[in-house]
Design an enzyme around this catalytic site. Sequence first.
Site, PDB file in Angstrom:
ATOM      1  N   GLU A   1       0.833  -1.214   0.000  1.00 11.02           N
ATOM      2  CA  GLU A   1       0.000   0.000   0.000  1.00 11.02           C
ATOM      3  C   GLU A   1       0.862   1.255   0.000  1.00 11.02           C
ATOM      4  O   GLU A   1       0.526   2.252  -0.638  1.00 11.02           O
ATOM      5  CB  GLU A   1      -0.931   0.021   1.215  1.00 11.02           C
ATOM      6  CG  GLU A   1      -2.098  -0.930   1.131  1.00 11.02           C
ATOM      7  CD  GLU A   1      -3.076  -0.568   0.030  1.00 11.02           C
ATOM      8  OE1 GLU A   1      -2.661  -0.526  -1.150  1.00 11.02           O
ATOM      9  OE2 GLU A   1      -4.253  -0.366   0.325  1.00 11.02           O
TER      10      GLU A   1
ATOM     11  N   THR B   1      -5.250   7.795  -5.635  1.00  9.44           N
ATOM     12  CA  THR B   1      -5.342   7.849  -4.172  1.00  9.44           C
ATOM     13  C   THR B   1      -4.434   8.947  -3.618  1.00  9.44           C
ATOM     14  O   THR B   1      -4.830   9.701  -2.729  1.00  9.44           O
ATOM     15  CB  THR B   1      -4.975   6.486  -3.554  1.00  9.44           C
ATOM     16  OG1 THR B   1      -5.921   5.529  -4.025  1.00  9.44           O
ATOM     17  CG2 THR B   1      -5.032   6.519  -2.038  1.00  9.44           C
TER      18      THR B   1
HETATM   19  N1  HSE Z   1      -8.401   5.127   3.426  1.00  8.23           N
HETATM   20  C1  HSE Z   1      -7.754   5.332   2.172  1.00  8.23           C
HETATM   21  C2  HSE Z   1      -8.166   6.686   1.617  1.00  8.23           C
HETATM   22  C3  HSE Z   1      -8.160   4.253   1.235  1.00  8.23           C
HETATM   23  O1  HSE Z   1      -9.349   7.008   1.714  1.00  8.23           O
HETATM   24  O2  HSE Z   1      -7.320   7.411   1.126  1.00  8.23           O
HETATM   25  C4  HSE Z   1      -7.519   4.379  -0.100  1.00  8.23           C
HETATM   26  O3  HSE Z   1      -7.490   3.164  -0.730  1.00  8.23           O
END
Ligand code: HSE
Length: 297
Positions: free
Chosen positions: A127, A179
């Site tokens: 991640e 993201t």
């Molecule tokens: N919690 C993370 C976000 C998940 O909202 O940025 C991204 O995959």
Amino acid sequence: KKVTLKVPATIANLVCGFDILGMAINEPADDMEMRLLETPEIIIRHTDGFGLPEEPAENVAGVVLLKIMERLKLKHGFEVIIHKNIKPGSGLGSSAASAAGAALGAHLLLGNIFTREEMVYYAMFGEELASGARHADNIAPCIYGGITLVKSSEPVDIIPLNAPDLWVTAVHPQVEVKTSDAREILRKNILLKDAIQQWGNIAGLVAGIQNNDHALIGRSLNDVIIEPVRSILIPKFDHIKRESLEAGALGGGISGSGPSVFMFSEEEETSRTIAGIMKSAYDSTGIESLVYVSKVN
Ligand code: HSE
């Protein structure tokens, strides 16, 4: 020795639980095949045509395995064949699936050597490569199943919650939301009054999930901090949310960092009606979309 894995898509945040709540669903899911190699090398192969990097240090499964090999001083290596059905960049935990699958596959091939927390720990390196942040809210439900609460990611402290008997409709519009960008635009400071509302909602949501109280789940699915900022990146977001609620959805919002949007329903029929609402919202604007009807897995 070989293992084959089906690794589920996940919906992170569950609206108000930014970076701490996540849920596994049964559609879509990736297929992975892993083998132990006699030599300490990593071979990654994709059979899905998404053009993801296969160089181990640049691949989310690869970095997880590199870290495992380094920490355990392994003389073995791994071959990984990945067939992605979870589209990269969808907000449905595509990178988490590869990372979690790699940690789980290594665990199985090496003779069940890790705890679930250790698998989450290693998978977070994937991640980090994908989004720049070591968040576990997609990884944890991928490994534990159902809905999980990431009480802390350093050190890893995961609380598995109950899996409510609900239907999930998710739509992935083909627009790009990275993201890292969707994290960059968030405000770094929040007002105490907003925080109070948010933790009221999170606590209500967790209580609703644990007590299988659908009405409480529904009225807790509100986000006053992240959604107002991120929803601007998602065409038709307000329209889809409003129409879905009118059609009987319990609630929902952005899946992870987007662009996918999800809705919970109590009945399959409602979830299919919502699938139609989502599809026609994007068809009318000429944006291609993929819709999934699923259950909490
Ligand atoms: N919690 C993370 C976000 C998940 O909202 O940025 C991204 O995959």
